[in-house]
Design an enzyme around this catalytic site. Structure first.
Site, mmCIF file in Angstrom:
data_model
loop_
_atom_site.group_PDB
_atom_site.id
_atom_site.type_symbol
_atom_site.label_atom_id
_atom_site.label_comp_id
_atom_site.label_asym_id
_atom_site.label_seq_id
_atom_site.Cartn_x
_atom_site.Cartn_y
_atom_site.Cartn_z
ATOM 1 N N PHE A 141 6.911 -2.481 -2.882
ATOM 2 C CA PHE A 141 6.142 -1.458 -2.162
ATOM 3 C C PHE A 141 6.837 -1.168 -0.812
ATOM 4 O O PHE A 141 7.351 -2.084 -0.167
ATOM 5 C CB PHE A 141 4.725 -1.980 -1.947
ATOM 6 N N ASP A 218 2.884 -10.871 -2.689
ATOM 7 C CA ASP A 218 2.001 -9.731 -2.428
ATOM 8 C C ASP A 218 1.098 -9.572 -3.650
ATOM 9 O O ASP A 218 1.580 -9.309 -4.762
ATOM 10 C CB ASP A 218 2.857 -8.479 -2.191
ATOM 11 N N TYR A 243 -9.147 -3.324 -0.802
ATOM 12 C CA TYR A 243 -9.751 -2.017 -1.115
ATOM 13 C C TYR A 243 -9.325 -1.493 -2.473
ATOM 14 O O TYR A 243 -9.695 -0.419 -2.861
ATOM 15 C CB TYR A 243 -9.426 -0.988 -0.020
ATOM 16 N N LYS A 244 -8.500 -2.262 -3.193
ATOM 17 C CA LYS A 244 -8.084 -1.857 -4.540
ATOM 18 C C LYS A 244 -9.094 -2.417 -5.540
ATOM 19 O O LYS A 244 -10.225 -1.967 -5.557
ATOM 20 C CB LYS A 244 -6.630 -2.277 -4.764
ATOM 21 N N ARG A 392 0.182 7.540 -12.550
ATOM 22 C CA ARG A 392 -0.366 6.191 -12.703
ATOM 23 C C ARG A 392 -1.801 6.262 -13.190
ATOM 24 O O ARG A 392 -2.652 6.915 -12.587
ATOM 25 C CB ARG A 392 -0.344 5.437 -11.370
#
Ligand SMILES: *Cc1c(COP(=O)(O)O)cnc(C)c1O
Length: 425
Positions: A141, A218, A243-244, A392
């Site tokens: 990322f 991560d 928050y995912k 995605r």
């Protein structure tokens, strides 16, 4: 690859299959606990910003009214000071396989990663000055890559890049070739944000340790989606989003895990009063607190920690194993439908086909996907777009149904056809 149990494609077959999978889904009732589940909107972005649970509406309102409004500054002594640790331990129990006292809720993922990659780098160099390299892959990322470059520059280190296939991720062989007596820290994502590749975290951790390096994992796309055993897999440090898949809400603060044996060895660079040994002594000099408090810097973002507690409780109730098995069924179904409906339009699967190598999302590749995504958003079908040409499909297992998945993929089919025709309507 999974074998297709059904004969040639017909519309009825797929709809019937989705309905049967929903009927047999032991988690199906939980979807109704999410805000918006009653609408026809298709949400394929629970891996970027999870839907809120209905319970979080009342939790946030009650907090504003009773705790913030009612207790005012007394709230810090009464419960808020301990909240980052209490919720951290809940993340440890529900989502990342960590015994208490090793997980804390802190700053954003980016800031926690910065603090902890720098701290592990410094600890490795202090133990052995020859260890000057931070190993990371070119498809990690952006925030992870950028901050690693910055830390290498400010600490006189070097970045050792691993090249990876964009539809896959870091393999044990690739890591073995990159580490050695010069490695300080290895920074890897457990589930790759682009392809959904699920790294073999225990094997990769062993490889890094055998080379004498520390690891920073991560967990942004894994926490709440795939099983993680931080303690059992020998993790040193891990950071992840809330928050995912943990549905903490936009900008909810991240969690950090530091293995007990390592906590005293790590000195993080943002020495603030909240990480000091005696917060309210307000002494002349910074002395780090014992335990996980030393990784805090300033006043904890309490309001941002509220909603995630509802999802953590739900995950503890259903178990991460049940979530993972639904997640696998969802992604397998999505791959099967994409092979049937979308492959004839030239859409390819840019994710691992083996479910054991795949996390909770599937990326579909086609040169027109940017336009396809824009068109889908106007039709209440919400995936996201990642270069090059990747759509995605995030399938958050608690809040996504098989029928929703099929409806969304049918919309993708229609959008790819329309964009190919140059249509706008
Ligand atoms: C989402 C994500 C982040 C986000 O970092 P923030 O500081 O919360 O913006 C970081 N790393 C990975 C792998 C991600 O998927």
């Amino acid at each position: 690859m999974t074998t297709d149990p059904l004969p040639a494609a017909s519309a009825e077959t797929l709809e019937a299959e989705a309905a049967a999978l929903d009927a047999a889904d032991p988690l199906r009732a939980h979807r109704d606990a999410f805000v918006g589940a009653e609408t026809s909107l298709v949400y394929f972005d629970g891996n970027s910003l999870g839907r809120p649970l209905r319970a979080s509406i009342e939790r946030l309102a009650a907090f504003t009214r009773d705790e913030w409004g009612g207790r005012l500054i007394r709230g810090w002594d009464e419960s808020w000071m301990e909240l980052p640790f209490r919720i951290g331990d809940a993340v440890g129990r529900a989502a990342i396989g960590a015994a208490p006292g090793q997980t804390v809720i802190g700053d954003s993922t980016t800031v926690l990663l910065y603090k902890l990659v720098r701290a592990t780098f410094d600890a490795a160099v202090a133990a052995d000055p020859a260890r000057v390299e931070i190993v990371i892959d070119r498809d990690n990322f952006p925030t992870d890559r950028y901050l690693v470059e910055g830390i290498a520059a400010e600490r006189g280190g070097r970045v050792r890049w691993i090249d990876v296939d964009l539809a896959s991720g870091v393999t044990p062989d690739a890591l073995r070739a990159a580490v050695g007596p010069q490695t300080a820290v290895v920074v890897l994502s457990h589930v790759a944000y682009r392809s959904g590749y699920l790294a073999d975290a225990p094997a990769l951790t062993r490889i890094a340790h055998d080379a004498g390096a520390l690891t920073v994992w991560d967990l942004c796309h894994s926490a709440g989606s795939v099983p993680v055993e931080s303690d059992a897999w020998g993790f040193d440090v891990a950071v992840g989003c809330t928050y995912k898949y943990l549905n903490g809400g936009p900008g909810s603060p991240a969690f950090a895990y530091v293995a007990s044996h390592l906590q005293e060895r790590l000195a993080q660079p943002i020495q603030g009063w909240m990480g000091a040994a005696d917060v309210f002594a307000m002494g002349p000099q910074y002395r780090p607190a014992a335990g996980m408090r030393r990784f805090l810097s300033g006043t904890p973002p309490i309001v941002g920690m509220l909603a995630m507690q509802d999802t953590l409780a739900l995950i503890e109730q259903v178990g991460i194993g049940a979530l993972r098995s639904k997640s696998i069924r969802l992604t397998e179904f999505a791959v099967r439908v994409a092979d049937r409906l979308l492959a004839p339009q030239g859409v390819e699967i840019a994710s691992p086909r083996d479910p054991e190598l795949r996390g909770g999302h599937v990326t579909l590749a086609h040169p027109q996907m940017r336009a396809v995504t824009a068109r889908l958003w106007t039709r209440d079908v919400i995936p996201d777009y990642r270069d090059p040409g990747g759509l995605r499909i995030g399938l958050s297992p608690l809040s996504t149904s098989f029928s929703e998945t099929l409806a969304g993929l049918r919309a993708v089919d229609a959008a790819v056809r329309a964009v190919a025709r140059g249509g706008t309507g």
